[in-house]
Each structure stands twice: as structure tokens, then as C-alpha cells.
Scaffold this motif. Structure first.
Motif, PDB file in Angstrom:
ATOM      1  N   LEU A  44       2.666 -24.951  -9.798  1.00 31.12           N
ATOM      2  CA  LEU A  44       2.418 -25.754 -10.989  1.00 31.12           C
ATOM      3  C   LEU A  44       2.073 -27.188 -10.629  1.00 31.12           C
ATOM      4  N   ALA A  45       2.741 -27.742  -9.609  1.00 37.69           N
ATOM      5  CA  ALA A  45       2.447 -29.107  -9.169  1.00 37.69           C
ATOM      6  C   ALA A  45       1.045 -29.201  -8.588  1.00 37.69           C
ATOM      7  N   THR A  46       0.624 -28.177  -7.847  1.00 34.65           N
ATOM      8  CA  THR A  46      -0.727 -28.172  -7.281  1.00 34.65           C
ATOM      9  C   THR A  46      -1.776 -28.175  -8.381  1.00 34.65           C
ATOM     10  N   VAL A  47      -1.568 -27.335  -9.396  1.00 38.23           N
ATOM     11  CA  VAL A  47      -2.505 -27.271 -10.515  1.00 38.23           C
ATOM     12  C   VAL A  47      -2.516 -28.587 -11.292  1.00 38.23           C
ATOM     13  N   ALA A  48      -1.365 -29.216 -11.436  1.00 45.03           N
ATOM     14  CA  ALA A  48      -1.296 -30.498 -12.150  1.00 45.03           C
ATOM     15  C   ALA A  48      -2.161 -31.548 -11.469  1.00 45.03           C
ATOM     16  N   ASN A  49      -2.223 -31.509 -10.145  1.00 47.56           N
ATOM     17  CA  ASN A  49      -3.057 -32.463  -9.410  1.00 47.56           C
ATOM     18  C   ASN A  49      -4.544 -32.141  -9.536  1.00 47.56           C
ATOM     19  N   VAL A  50      -4.871 -30.833  -9.568  1.00 52.64           N
ATOM     20  CA  VAL A  50      -6.284 -30.421  -9.622  1.00 52.64           C
ATOM     21  C   VAL A  50      -6.822 -30.474 -11.043  1.00 52.64           C
ATOM     22  N   CYS A  51      -6.036 -29.978 -11.988  1.00 52.18           N
ATOM     23  CA  CYS A  51      -6.493 -29.829 -13.381  1.00 52.18           C
ATOM     24  C   CYS A  51      -5.862 -30.906 -14.260  1.00 52.18           C
ATOM     25  N   SER A  52      -6.270 -32.120 -14.090  1.00 51.50           N
ATOM     26  CA  SER A  52      -5.659 -33.226 -14.830  1.00 51.50           C
ATOM     27  C   SER A  52      -6.104 -33.295 -16.284  1.00 51.50           C
ATOM     28  N   ASN A  53      -7.089 -32.458 -16.676  1.00 51.86           N
ATOM     29  CA  ASN A  53      -7.582 -32.484 -18.056  1.00 51.86           C
ATOM     30  C   ASN A  53      -6.924 -31.434 -18.941  1.00 51.86           C
ATOM     31  N   LEU A  54      -5.869 -30.808 -18.457  1.00 51.92           N
ATOM     32  CA  LEU A  54      -5.201 -29.779 -19.250  1.00 51.92           C
ATOM     33  C   LEU A  54      -4.696 -30.352 -20.576  1.00 51.92           C
ATOM     34  N   ARG A  55      -4.956 -29.623 -21.653  1.00 51.79           N
ATOM     35  CA  ARG A  55      -4.467 -30.038 -22.970  1.00 51.79           C
ATOM     36  C   ARG A  55      -3.517 -29.011 -23.583  1.00 51.79           C
ATOM     37  N   ALA A  56      -3.462 -27.799 -22.993  1.00 49.59           N
ATOM     38  CA  ALA A  56      -2.550 -26.775 -23.491  1.00 49.59           C
ATOM     39  C   ALA A  56      -2.011 -25.976 -22.308  1.00 49.59           C
ATOM     40  N   VAL A  57      -0.692 -25.826 -22.235  1.00 50.23           N
ATOM     41  CA  VAL A  57      -0.045 -25.130 -21.114  1.00 50.23           C
ATOM     42  C   VAL A  57       1.024 -24.191 -21.654  1.00 50.23           C
ATOM     43  N   ASP A  58       1.053 -22.965 -21.130  1.00 51.68           N
ATOM     44  CA  ASP A  58       2.082 -21.993 -21.502  1.00 51.68           C
ATOM     45  C   ASP A  58       2.881 -21.616 -20.256  1.00 51.68           C
ATOM     46  N   ILE A  59       4.147 -22.020 -20.238  1.00 53.77           N
ATOM     47  CA  ILE A  59       5.040 -21.685 -19.116  1.00 53.77           C
ATOM     48  C   ILE A  59       6.196 -20.806 -19.591  1.00 53.77           C
ATOM     49  N   SER A  60       6.036 -20.173 -20.746  1.00 51.08           N
ATOM     50  CA  SER A  60       7.116 -19.341 -21.278  1.00 51.08           C
ATOM     51  C   SER A  60       7.364 -18.137 -20.375  1.00 51.08           C
ATOM     52  N   ARG A  61       8.617 -17.736 -20.311  1.00 55.15           N
ATOM     53  CA  ARG A  61       9.072 -16.571 -19.532  1.00 55.15           C
ATOM     54  C   ARG A  61       8.779 -16.724 -18.041  1.00 55.15           C
ATOM     55  N   CYS A  62       8.697 -17.948 -17.564  1.00 55.21           N
ATOM     56  CA  CYS A  62       8.517 -18.213 -16.129  1.00 55.21           C
ATOM     57  C   CYS A  62       9.884 -18.536 -15.526  1.00 55.21           C
ATOM     58  N   GLU A  63      10.451 -17.596 -14.803  1.00 56.94           N
ATOM     59  CA  GLU A  63      11.806 -17.759 -14.286  1.00 56.94           C
ATOM     60  C   GLU A  63      11.886 -18.663 -13.063  1.00 56.94           C
ATOM     61  N   LYS A  64      10.736 -18.981 -12.454  1.00 61.67           N
ATOM     62  CA  LYS A  64      10.743 -19.768 -11.227  1.00 61.67           C
ATOM     63  C   LYS A  64      10.278 -21.210 -11.437  1.00 61.67           C
ATOM     64  N   ILE A  65      10.109 -21.596 -12.679  1.00 59.76           N
ATOM     65  CA  ILE A  65       9.682 -22.962 -12.979  1.00 59.76           C
ATOM     66  C   ILE A  65      10.858 -23.748 -13.546  1.00 59.76           C
ATOM     67  N   THR A  66      11.057 -24.961 -13.027  1.00 55.26           N
ATOM     68  CA  THR A  66      12.136 -25.829 -13.478  1.00 55.26           C
ATOM     69  C   THR A  66      11.550 -27.092 -14.095  1.00 55.26           C
ATOM     70  N   ASN A  67      12.434 -28.000 -14.495  1.00 57.39           N
ATOM     71  CA  ASN A  67      11.960 -29.252 -15.079  1.00 57.39           C
ATOM     72  C   ASN A  67      11.177 -30.087 -14.069  1.00 57.39           C
ATOM     73  N   ALA A  68      11.364 -29.835 -12.767  1.00 60.97           N
ATOM     74  CA  ALA A  68      10.601 -30.573 -11.756  1.00 60.97           C
ATOM     75  C   ALA A  68       9.112 -30.241 -11.864  1.00 60.97           C
ATOM     76  N   GLY A  69       8.796 -28.960 -12.065  1.00 61.88           N
ATOM     77  CA  GLY A  69       7.394 -28.569 -12.228  1.00 61.88           C
ATOM     78  C   GLY A  69       6.808 -29.095 -13.516  1.00 61.88           C
ATOM     79  N   VAL A  70       7.580 -29.037 -14.600  1.00 62.96           N
ATOM     80  CA  VAL A  70       7.100 -29.552 -15.888  1.00 62.96           C
ATOM     81  C   VAL A  70       6.848 -31.051 -15.800  1.00 62.96           C
ATOM     82  N   SER A  71       7.689 -31.747 -15.046  1.00 66.65           N
ATOM     83  CA  SER A  71       7.515 -33.186 -14.877  1.00 66.65           C
ATOM     84  C   SER A  71       6.151 -33.511 -14.261  1.00 66.65           C
ATOM     85  N   LYS A  72       5.704 -32.674 -13.322  1.00 67.40           N
ATOM     86  CA  LYS A  72       4.395 -32.891 -12.698  1.00 67.40           C
ATOM     87  C   LYS A  72       3.279 -32.734 -13.714  1.00 67.40           C
TER      88      LYS A  72
END
Length: 271
Positions: A44-72
């Protein structure tokens, strides 16, 4: 768009992980649906750096993502308007931990005048967020967001309008998958998973050619499918064009008159 379609198929086949995601990521992406996948904070952090124009994100039911990834995502994607979360115990926990990330913040100001300040110096947090899809949000979180983030609408409904009068975007409706528009023309058989029993894997031979990465296999399968469907699409487009011309001739008086006159002229020449 092709990369997003491959990503959507991989997600539906439960093959989406950090390796696939980072191999497909493109800077032009505006939506990202990784719901129910094995993507982690690293991907998720890698994508945040590459895709900085994201306007909609779905991370529901992702058991391996924490607030650290969302922060990115929040810090790098400043156009983020729609966030989908929750759906499983771990994702519900992550959503509650992310409340502080969604609240507006005032940063420490060190400039001497307002003219020297940049917008990023004044505020922080998910400043562009307007829609939060969290179906099982708890009462405490809902009250906190309502009090401290009044600009954010939680679990919007199709008929709901915000203060500016703009209609709820389809990406913010929980009943519609975020990546629905990407695969609406793709045959569902593309991501059907075979129930056949797995065969035992034979020991690898060092002389065998290297295995093709899963992202490349998806790309090749997509290219093959596009080539196979191209003639059918061309035929359908010709049929639609002829149908449109026929409807035009039947409904437009001037065009119909010209067609009848031309037909009469041909009949006279033959006689």
C-alpha cells in the motif's frame, strides 16, 4: 485501464498481493480496490508513492493492512475523497485506529506572514476526504467523526446530497464494488476459479526456464483475450452503426425523402 482490469481480476481470483500490486501500479490510477486481498502495508505504501492521484480507495476486509499503511495513503494522496474500510475484525480494528488520521489538523506555523504560508502548512489529515464507507461503524467512532469531521459523510445512500448539492458518487455506494466500472465488460468466467484438485508439484529442474511472474501471466492472458474478442467487437460496432443509420433514415423526414427520391431515380433508370 488494462492494468486496472488485470488488478481487478487478480483480486476476484484471490491472487492479489504486494507483488502483483506493485508490478501493475501506474501513476494514472484514480481508484484502487484491494478489498479482501493479501496486500500489506508495504504494498500500500508503494502504491501511495506511485499513484498520488488516487481519489477513491477500498481497503475493506484487508487483514494485513494497519493504520501505518493508511497513513501513507492519506499523506501522499491529497485528492483522496472516498475511503472504504471495515468488513472483518482486523479491518474494523484498523478503521478505529485511523480516526485520528481523518481528523483535520493545524500544523506548527513558522512563517512571518500569511502570504508566505502554503496550504500544506496550514492543515493536515485527510483534508479532501468527503465519503467514508464503513458499514459496521461503531457508535463511538460515528459520534467522533460527526463532531470532528463534519465534512465527511458516513455510509452515504444513493439519494443523499451533501451541503454543496453534489450527488453521491457511485464509488461511495457500499452496494457497488469500487472497481465495478473497470470489469463491467469483462466476462465473469475470466476470474472463475476451478474447483479441480491440485496436482502434486514436481521438483523443479535447474535447467527449466524461469517461471513467469503471476502479474505477467495475467497481462498475457488479458492481451490474448483482447485479441480474441477484437473481431466480435468490430462486428458489433458495424451492426450498431448500420442500425443507427437505419433509425436515422426512418426517423428523419429529410433523410427519408432523399432516400426515396434516390430509389425512385434508380427505378426510372432501370425502366
Amino acid at each position: 485501464m488494462k492494468q486496472l482490469a488485470i488488478l481487478s481480476i487478480a483480486r476476484r481470483r484471490r491472487l492479489l498481493n504486494d507483488e502483483v500490486l506493485t508490478a501493475l501500479a501506474e501513476s494514472s490510477w484514480e481508484i484502487l480496490d484491494i478489498s479482501g486481498s493479501d496486500v500489506t502495508d508495504v504494498g500500500l505504501a508503494t502504491v501511495a508513492n506511485v499513484c498520488s492521484n488516487l481519489r477513491a480507495v477500498d481497503i475493506s476486509r484487508c487483514e494485513k493492512i494497519t493504520n501505518a499503511g493508511v497513513s501513507k495513503i492519506v499523506s501522499h494522496c491529497l485528492s483522496l475523497e472516498i475511503l472504504r474500510c471495515g468488513g472483518c475484525p482486523r479491518s474494523e480494528f484498523t478503521a478505529r485506529r485511523c480516526l485520528n488520521l481523518l481528523k483535520p489538523k493545524l500544523n506548527t506555523l513558522e512563517e512571518d506572514s500569511w502570504e508566505e504560508l502554503d496550504t500544506l502548512d496550514i492543515g493536515g489529515g485527510a483534508e479532501s476526504l468527503r465519503w467514508l464507507v464503513w458499514p459496521k461503524i461503531d457508535d463511538n467512532s460515528k459520534e467522533t467523526l460527526a463532531a470532528e469531521c463534519p465534512r465527511v459523510t458516513i455510509n452515504p445512500q444513493p439519494s443523499l446530497y451533501d451541503l454543496s448539492g453534489s450527488k453521491v458518487p457511485v464509488e461511495a455506494l457500499a452496494s457497488v464494488p469500487l472497481d465495478h466500472s473497470i470489469v463491467e465488460d469483462v466476462d465473469p468466467k475470466t476470474w472463475a476459479v476451478s474447483a479441480a484438485p491440485r496436482r502434486p508439484v514436481a521438483p523443479s529442474n535447474p535447467n527449466d526456464p524461469p517461471e513467469i511472474p503471476i502479474a505477467e501471466r495475467f497481462r498475457l492472458a488479458y492481451v490474448e483475450r483482447e485479441a480474441r474478442l477484437a473481431p466480435k467487437r468490430a462486428k458489433r460496432e458495424r451492426q450498431q452503426r448500420r442500425r443507427a443509420e437505419r433509425d436515422y433514415m426512418m426517423n428523419d423526414i429529410d433523410a427519408r425523402s432523399i432516400a426515396l427520391a434516390s430509389q425512385a431515380s434508380r427505378n426510372l433508370r432501370k425502366s
